[in-house]
Design an enzyme around this catalytic site. Structure first.
Site, PDB file in Angstrom:
ATOM      1  N   LYS A 138       0.600  -1.205   0.075  1.00  0.00           N
ATOM      2  CA  LYS A 138       0.045  -0.038   0.132  1.00  0.00           C
ATOM      3  C   LYS A 138       0.862   1.078  -0.099  1.00  0.00           C
ATOM      4  O   LYS A 138       2.022   1.219   0.413  1.00  0.00           O
ATOM      5  CB  LYS A 138      -0.930   0.080   1.203  1.00  0.00           C
ATOM      6  CG  LYS A 138      -0.378  -0.367   2.404  1.00  0.00           C
ATOM      7  CD  LYS A 138       0.867   0.685   3.203  1.00  0.00           C
ATOM      8  CE  LYS A 138       0.645   2.031   3.331  1.00  0.00           C
ATOM      9  NZ  LYS A 138       1.875   2.788   4.018  1.00  0.00           N
ATOM     10  N   TYR A 224      -4.991   3.961   5.700  1.00  0.00           N
ATOM     11  CA  TYR A 224      -5.548   3.069   6.622  1.00  0.00           C
ATOM     12  C   TYR A 224      -7.085   3.652   7.253  1.00  0.00           C
ATOM     13  O   TYR A 224      -8.000   2.920   7.671  1.00  0.00           O
ATOM     14  CB  TYR A 224      -4.701   3.010   7.804  1.00  0.00           C
ATOM     15  CG  TYR A 224      -3.365   2.046   7.585  1.00  0.00           C
ATOM     16  CD1 TYR A 224      -3.555   0.760   7.585  1.00  0.00           C
ATOM     17  CD2 TYR A 224      -2.157   2.665   6.963  1.00  0.00           C
ATOM     18  CE1 TYR A 224      -2.735  -0.295   7.157  1.00  0.00           C
ATOM     19  CE2 TYR A 224      -1.166   1.764   6.832  1.00  0.00           C
ATOM     20  CZ  TYR A 224      -1.307   0.466   6.921  1.00  0.00           C
ATOM     21  OH  TYR A 224      -0.074  -0.125   6.549  1.00  0.00           O
TER      22      TYR A 224
HETATM   23  P1  NAD Z   1      11.929   2.111   2.468  1.00  0.00           P
HETATM   24  O1  NAD Z   1      12.562   3.254   2.038  1.00  0.00           O
HETATM   25  O2  NAD Z   1      12.721   1.791   3.722  1.00  0.00           O
HETATM   26  O3  NAD Z   1      12.393   0.910   1.399  1.00  0.00           O
HETATM   27  C1  NAD Z   1      12.299   0.999   0.006  1.00  0.00           C
HETATM   28  C2  NAD Z   1      13.293  -0.062  -0.863  1.00  0.00           C
HETATM   29  O4  NAD Z   1      13.075   0.367  -2.320  1.00  0.00           O
HETATM   30  C3  NAD Z   1      14.849   0.225  -0.386  1.00  0.00           C
HETATM   31  O5  NAD Z   1      15.204  -1.060  -0.305  1.00  0.00           O
HETATM   32  C4  NAD Z   1      15.532   0.859  -1.738  1.00  0.00           C
HETATM   33  O6  NAD Z   1      16.795   0.399  -1.691  1.00  0.00           O
HETATM   34  C5  NAD Z   1      14.408   0.246  -2.628  1.00  0.00           C
HETATM   35  N1  NAD Z   1      14.322   1.131  -3.812  1.00  0.00           N
HETATM   36  C6  NAD Z   1      14.613   0.773  -5.210  1.00  0.00           C
HETATM   37  N2  NAD Z   1      14.776   1.611  -5.841  1.00  0.00           N
HETATM   38  C7  NAD Z   1      14.536   2.877  -5.224  1.00  0.00           C
HETATM   39  C8  NAD Z   1      14.664   4.099  -5.542  1.00  0.00           C
HETATM   40  N3  NAD Z   1      14.748   4.555  -6.840  1.00  0.00           N
HETATM   41  N4  NAD Z   1      14.530   5.160  -4.732  1.00  0.00           N
HETATM   42  C9  NAD Z   1      14.280   4.889  -3.517  1.00  0.00           C
HETATM   43  N5  NAD Z   1      14.344   3.292  -2.836  1.00  0.00           N
HETATM   44  C10 NAD Z   1      14.538   2.443  -3.941  1.00  0.00           C
HETATM   45  O7  NAD Z   1      10.511   1.873   2.420  1.00  0.00           O
HETATM   46  P2  NAD Z   1       9.544   0.985   3.162  1.00  0.00           P
HETATM   47  O8  NAD Z   1       9.236   1.619   4.528  1.00  0.00           O
HETATM   48  O9  NAD Z   1      10.007  -0.423   3.406  1.00  0.00           O
HETATM   49  O10 NAD Z   1       8.299   0.907   2.177  1.00  0.00           O
HETATM   50  C11 NAD Z   1       7.976   0.250   1.062  1.00  0.00           C
HETATM   51  C12 NAD Z   1       6.737   0.062   0.873  1.00  0.00           C
HETATM   52  O11 NAD Z   1       6.149  -0.732   1.692  1.00  0.00           O
HETATM   53  C13 NAD Z   1       5.944   1.365   0.697  1.00  0.00           C
HETATM   54  O12 NAD Z   1       4.691   1.025  -0.356  1.00  0.00           O
HETATM   55  C14 NAD Z   1       5.209   1.438   1.872  1.00  0.00           C
HETATM   56  O13 NAD Z   1       3.944   2.145   1.975  1.00  0.00           O
HETATM   57  C15 NAD Z   1       4.943   0.041   2.492  1.00  0.00           C
HETATM   58  N6  NAD Z   1       4.733  -0.344   3.855  1.00  0.00           N
HETATM   59  C16 NAD Z   1       3.870  -1.061   4.402  1.00  0.00           C
HETATM   60  C17 NAD Z   1       3.814  -1.020   5.508  1.00  0.00           C
HETATM   61  C18 NAD Z   1       2.430  -1.853   6.106  1.00  0.00           C
HETATM   62  O14 NAD Z   1       2.157  -1.923   7.297  1.00  0.00           O
HETATM   63  N7  NAD Z   1       1.809  -2.547   5.009  1.00  0.00           N
HETATM   64  C19 NAD Z   1       4.642  -0.760   6.592  1.00  0.00           C
HETATM   65  C20 NAD Z   1       5.630   0.311   5.985  1.00  0.00           C
HETATM   66  C21 NAD Z   1       5.789   0.242   4.714  1.00  0.00           C
END
Ligand code: NAD
Length: 368
Positions: A138, A224
């Protein structure tokens, strides 16, 4: 009722040890299909950021129907670390350039897209074209039109698509759905919900860039509140009016900080909701004609709590992501649509699009 300090005393249970009551809440877990029932399905995580590292990979150590079979990362050092930590063979490690070769890997059944929002559409479509089933995090995409393209691509490839809406597998949340949708205490007369946190992270993070995140607190947290409203009422809103507040414009240069909205439902009933990168909110409060219930914390994964007419709900904490991924693996085994398909993400994004439209116009806007 005091909602804090409970989780340290309450046991988190593994999905594998869910009791009969919980199985009734997750019917897909209770009956195994014959075809692929004898093997766990392989999941590959695309994007090894915070959510993959802190939640999904650990949850995959507790799943019954699927396991962490592969990874996709642009960082070689992460490939080495993850491979050691989770015993992932070299042949199941991909980068963003050779990702499409995953099509030829029989170990991978499902690809889980855990990337910045702007990349969800591309990787969902590439996954479906590679012949793999998809879970996409999401918010589903930057806007509703992109969601429609993703759904169409998965249909065309005859692959299942699910959104990472873990709360649909969480017992307190399932109870709120039952109380609201079945009018257990009469018609819903009042619904208010909010979700947010005080953002103090990296000012250069993708979450603060409109092109990558699509928006701020609304896209990340408000999704949410919108979900909570829709699954509690079991109805789709038809119009929205929104306002916003920005107390740190220097920090939130490109994206929204706090948004307040009213949703209108068929028949004229209205609910209130809000999202924020500047307030710590996580609640859903509902009044019906002859009773009330609430969830709080309502949306996180550190423990959900709730009450009905002032009495605490008696449900255990579960590993939401394990339940969610096990259910999707079971859907794949049975070729059955997930309870959180792409269409569910699309419905939320239609509301989000209308909220942004209302902020621009200052008026009520139709949804969809
Ligand atoms: P994050 O920034 O910690 O991780 C993102 C990942 O994408 C990193 O590993 C990064 O290296 C990679 N990536 C690849 N290409 C990239 C680019 N061009 N720029 C930036 N990063 C790049 O983010 P996150 O918190 O892990 O979130 C990722 C997804 O998961 C989002 O859609 C977020 O909304 C979702 N999420 C959902 C929940 C949930 O409870 N369902 C919780 C947290 C995050």
């Amino acid at each position: 009722m005091a909602l804090s300090n409970k989780f340290s005393r309450r046991t988190f249970i593994r999905t594998g040890s869910l009791g009969i009551g919980a199985l009734a809440l997750c019917p897909a877990l209770s009956s195994l299909a014959s075809s692929k029932a004898d093997r766990k399905l392989g999941i590959a995580l695309v994007g090894l950021g915070n959510y993959s590292y802190g939640q999904l990979a650990p949850a995959l150590q507790h799943t019954q129907n699927c396991y962490l079979a592969g990874i996709v990362t642009g960082t070689p050092a992460k490939a080495v670390e993850w491979s050691k930590r989770y015993n992932i063979p070299e042949k199941n490690i991909y980068n963003y350039q050779n990702f499409d070769e995953i099509a030829h890997n029989p170990d991978i059944d499902i690809v889980y897209v855990v990337l910045p929002v702007s990349m969800h559409k591309e990787y969902t479509i590439r996954t479906a074209r590679a012949g793999k089933h998809v879970i996409c995090e999401k918010p589903m995409a930057l806007n509703a039109r992109d969601c429609e393209d993703m759904i169409a691509a998965c249909k065309k490839a005859d692959r299942l698509l699910s959104i990472g809406y873990r709360l649909h597998f969480e017992p307190h949340t399932i109870e709120a759905m039952r109380l609201g949708q079945q009018h257990i205490f009469g018609k819903v007369t009042h619904l208010d919900t909010g979700n947010g946190f005080t953002y103090r992270g990296d000012p250069n993070a993708w979450r603060l860039k409109k092109a990558m995140a699509g928006g701020g607190g609304l896209m990340d947290m408000g999704i949410y509140s919108i979900q909570g409203t829709r699954y509690t009422l079991g109805q789709e809103p038809i119009a929205v009016k929104a306002t916003q507040e920005k107390t740190r414009p220097d920090f939130f240069k490109e994206v929204d900080e706090t948004i307040f909205w009213e949703l209108e439902f068929p028949g004229g009933f209205k609910t209130t909701g809000k999202s924020s990168y500047n307030h710590d909110w996580s609640y859903l409060k509902v009044e019906e004609e002859h009773g009330k219930f609430e969830l709080g914390p309502a949306f996180g994964y550190g423990g959900i709590d709730g009450s009905v007419n002032g009495k605490q709900m008696p449900f255990p904490q579960i590993i939401q992501q394990a339940a969610q991924m096990d259910d999707f693996a079971q859907c794949v085994r049975q070729n059955k649509v997930s309870r959180v398909p792409g269409e569910e993400g699309l419905k939320d994004m239609k509301v989000v699009d209308a909220i942004y439209k209302s902020l621009d116009s200052g008026k009520w806007e139709r949804i969809g």
